[in-house]
Design an enzyme around this catalytic site. Sequence first.
Site, short mmCIF file in Angstrom:
data_model
loop_
_atom_site.label_atom_id
_atom_site.label_comp_id
_atom_site.label_asym_id
_atom_site.label_seq_id
_atom_site.Cartn_x
_atom_site.Cartn_y
_atom_site.Cartn_z
N HIS B 60 -21.60 83.60 -68.17
CA HIS B 60 -21.87 84.15 -69.50
C HIS B 60 -21.63 83.07 -70.54
O HIS B 60 -21.09 82.00 -70.24
CB HIS B 60 -21.03 85.40 -69.77
CG HIS B 60 -19.54 85.19 -69.82
ND1 HIS B 60 -18.81 84.71 -68.76
CD2 HIS B 60 -18.65 85.42 -70.81
CE1 HIS B 60 -17.53 84.65 -69.10
NE2 HIS B 60 -17.40 85.07 -70.35
N ASP B 64 -15.41 79.28 -72.98
CA ASP B 64 -14.54 78.84 -71.88
C ASP B 64 -15.27 78.85 -70.54
O ASP B 64 -14.69 78.46 -69.52
CB ASP B 64 -13.24 79.66 -71.83
CG ASP B 64 -13.47 81.16 -71.78
OD1 ASP B 64 -14.53 81.63 -72.24
OD2 ASP B 64 -12.59 81.89 -71.28
N HIS B 268 -8.54 83.07 -63.92
CA HIS B 268 -8.80 83.43 -65.32
C HIS B 268 -7.58 84.09 -65.96
O HIS B 268 -7.68 85.13 -66.61
CB HIS B 268 -10.04 84.34 -65.43
CG HIS B 268 -10.64 84.31 -66.82
ND1 HIS B 268 -10.29 85.19 -67.80
CD2 HIS B 268 -11.55 83.48 -67.37
CE1 HIS B 268 -10.99 84.92 -68.90
NE2 HIS B 268 -11.76 83.89 -68.66
#
Lengths: 302, 302
Positions: B60, B64, B268
């Site tokens: 996406h 980051d 993450h």
Amino acid sequence: MKLTILGCYSATPRALTNTTSQVLEINNHMFLIDCGEGTQVQLRKHKIKFSRIKRIFISHLHGDHFFGLVGLVSTFRLLGRDTDLHIYGPKGIKEVVTLQMKLADSWTNYNLYFHELTSTESELIFEDDKVEVYTIPLEHRVYTNGYLFKEKEGERKLNIAAVEKANIDISYYRKLKQGFDVQNEKGELIKNNLVTKPANKPSSYAFCSDTVYREDIVPIIKNVDVLYHESTFLDKHAHLTQKTKHSTAKEAAIIAKKAGVGKLVLGHYSTRYDGLNQFKEEAEMVFDNVELAEDGKVFDFT
Amino acid sequence: MKLTILGCYSATPRALTNTTSQVLEINNHMFLIDCGEGTQVQLRKHKIKFSRIKRIFISHLHGDHFFGLVGLVSTFRLLGRDTDLHIYGPKGIKEVVTLQMKLADSWTNYNLYFHELTSTESELIFEDDKVEVYTIPLEHRVYTNGYLFKEKEGERKLNIAAVEKANIDISYYRKLKQGFDVQNEKGELIKNNLVTKPANKPSSYAFCSDTVYREDIVPIIKNVDVLYHESTFLDKHAHLTQKTKHSTAKEAAIIAKKAGVGKLVLGHYSTRYDGLNQFKEEAEMVFDNVELAEDGKVFDFT
């Protein structure tokens, strides 16, 4: 005046070298100049407080000078910044940053102002009561500006002992600092230079990267205290400068000499060379006061 | 199958932590998954040969996960790449990369293909004779896909001693590997499973980041060998998951359990936590085989 080199190599970031970015502290301003990929990490490593950066100056839109900008703008948002941010750079810089904010559906919660540049003449782009910033039109493969940062002439300093001895009322101190003669309590006219000292000499810094050798910039940067001038190549590769629109260390030194600057700082080294001393040696054949930029180096010019 | 974690932290790159990027080696492919700022430097640090990366998958368009992409594309150009590069990612990724090439007046000298994704159903996006790649529709604040990498069923392996003993001519070996029964030199029918062994079990890897807890993905990732699932939060911050569209370690483990995967790799992580073991401990309450992604960690799953 203090200069922190966050990165000073050309082309691509590597494990131990960073692309162009530097922080200039001048008269309480903290200006970020260029912003290669990884600049935000370099700022963290050097413990530079993000909120003190209020104005960012981008020379041109090659990746090694601005691929870190959108990440920095985005990180400021994530950290809850509420201070205004001003970005100066070539036309197109607004589109590329805002497109990425749009795609990420992540708009800044602080005010973000873009000042897009298109002029090929030097122009005043920022001014307050202490400092002025001018563009320095450079000649590179794309539209490029250097930047000239100049302190304004400060106020004269009171010689307190002399002022008191001359019986000058405190309400005249402001006028004294501004250089006027004033009357003392007895009504006598007191010459300003008898009770004040000259202001500190204003500092000035010129950042010139990237550019081919270009004498047109000499009048703009005349007598600056410090000139950062790119030296991508050594003289033995001078045949590459016209095609790539870069300079050699020797050419940087010739510009420094013609402009009568106080000190020359070299940077934007091609990674084809082993060691930086050859850049310094080459420049010193032409100009005496040469320093090498290196990632992480801090120059205190006061 | 080998996985190298280049970065596994959320939000912003820091002095010692990197944002999302990883390299999956599967059946001679080297796939780059996500590309946070600084990925090119991480690739260099891990001595991953740039030319081996031919396909990049972006989940996406949050910074980051993709702010390092344009720098990588640009560095490939500077290094004289001539191999094709394929980039898979959400619609908009082509515009943002090409806009930056246009502004820099720097077009790639290699073929650059964009495969823009818009579907909200899982789809096959790459296939050759060895490997398939499918999207895994995720649910985040912007359009996001995970990716499922699957080896195809390989050929059966010859049991050379048995094959020779059965007097089968070499011209039939190909058919044997494909699973067929064949005739030997005496005209006898030889059952395939008497002279071959099963193919290696095909490996599979599912990358799921960023996403809120979403059971719809379970059928897509059913029985994969390894699932990387984001775990931005611990359960004590579960109240933040709906607004931010992220998951907890516990939720990642529930997905792993429901999908019956072989191993769960967490990543993450929000940087609000000190230490990563709490993520592992929380997930292990639900699912046995849990590993922690860490920057620089290499998982060899063979």
